[in-house]
Design a protein around this motif. Structure first.
Motif, PDB file in Angstrom:
ATOM      1  N   SER A  37      -1.093  -5.778   7.153  1.00 63.06           N
ATOM      2  CA  SER A  37      -0.260  -4.625   6.804  1.00 63.06           C
ATOM      3  C   SER A  37      -0.901  -3.732   5.755  1.00 63.06           C
ATOM      4  CB  SER A  37       1.085  -5.115   6.265  1.00 63.06           C
ATOM      5  OG  SER A  37       0.868  -5.842   5.058  1.00 63.06           O
ATOM      6  N   GLY A  38      -1.979  -4.203   5.132  1.00 59.46           N
ATOM      7  CA  GLY A  38      -2.602  -3.468   4.041  1.00 59.46           C
ATOM      8  C   GLY A  38      -2.151  -3.963   2.681  1.00 59.46           C
ATOM      9  N   VAL A  64      -6.470  -9.505   1.800  1.00 57.30           N
ATOM     10  CA  VAL A  64      -5.810  -8.330   2.341  1.00 57.30           C
ATOM     11  C   VAL A  64      -5.093  -8.749   3.620  1.00 57.30           C
ATOM     12  CG1 VAL A  64      -6.123  -5.991   3.225  1.00 57.30           C
ATOM     13  CG2 VAL A  64      -7.591  -6.819   1.374  1.00 57.30           C
ATOM     14  N   PRO A 114       0.816  -1.216   0.000  1.00 55.61           N
ATOM     15  CA  PRO A 114       0.000   0.000   0.000  1.00 55.61           C
ATOM     16  C   PRO A 114       0.848   1.264   0.000  1.00 55.61           C
ATOM     17  CG  PRO A 114       0.111  -0.885   2.210  1.00 55.61           C
ATOM     18  CD  PRO A 114       0.850  -1.851   1.319  1.00 55.61           C
TER      19      PRO A 114
END
Length: 183
Positions: free
Chosen positions: A173-174, A170, A142
């Motif tokens: 951590s993103g 997902v 991300p």
């Protein structure tokens, strides 16, 4: 027949230069899990020289976090093949091949065993163009880096290939894990 799988970290804007964004424990866990179904890793010279001797040294010294050390041990235990016309020697459980990439990878796919992992950008691009890559694992971080090498930017190949999404998730951590199959 064995499957050739390609896994790589990417930024949200497609950068594949590992120096432009960080990883972290969750990233190492993701790739350690991916490597559990692999018994051969194929690299070109550049990627090989980035990975070895760095990861074998971490595996021996256990000099990082538990998660990173586990990745290093998993990586180090897997046999490797390096395709290079310029490399003089390789280390440990690695074999150097100088001949035709496509023919040699097809032979390796026909041997019994687990999945074959490929890494880097140039060598996977060639194998994708030859239709020899079966699965793709993109871990999208991300972050937007705005610069750096993009995946398949300078390959010179017509890489258009339709893929089928097999899984996505997902991570905490993103990061977004995308698993595609070749159609």
């Amino acid at each position: 027949m064995r499957k050739v799988i390609y896994g790589i970290n990417l930024s949200a804007d497609g950068c594949c230069d590992h120096t432009k964004f960080g990883g972290g424990g969750e990233t190492h866990e993701y790739f350690t899990d991916l490597m559990r179904d692999v018994d051969l890793i194929i690299y070109g010279r550049k990627t090989y020289e980035l990975m070895v001797p760095y990861w074998p040294d971490v595996a021996k010294k256990q000099s990082e976090t538990k998660v990173v050390n586990e990745f290093a041990q998993t990586f180090d235990a897997i046999d490797k093949v390096v395709f290079s016309r310029t490399l003089d020697k390789v280390e440990g459980n690695t074999k150097l091949i100088r001949s035709n990439l496509g023919d040699e990878v097809l032979k390796l796919k026909q041997e019994s065993g687990k999945n074959i992992s490929i890494g880097g950008v140039s060598l996977p691009s060639e194998l994708i163009a030859l239709g020899l890559v079966d699965e793709f694992y993109f871990l999208v971080h991300p972050t937007i880096v705005g610069e750096g090498r993009r995946l398949f930017d300078d390959t010179g190949f017509d890489l258009q290939q339709r893929l089928k999404l097999a899984d996505s998730r997902v991570l905490d951590s993103g990061c977004v894990s995308l698993h595609y199959l070749k159609r």
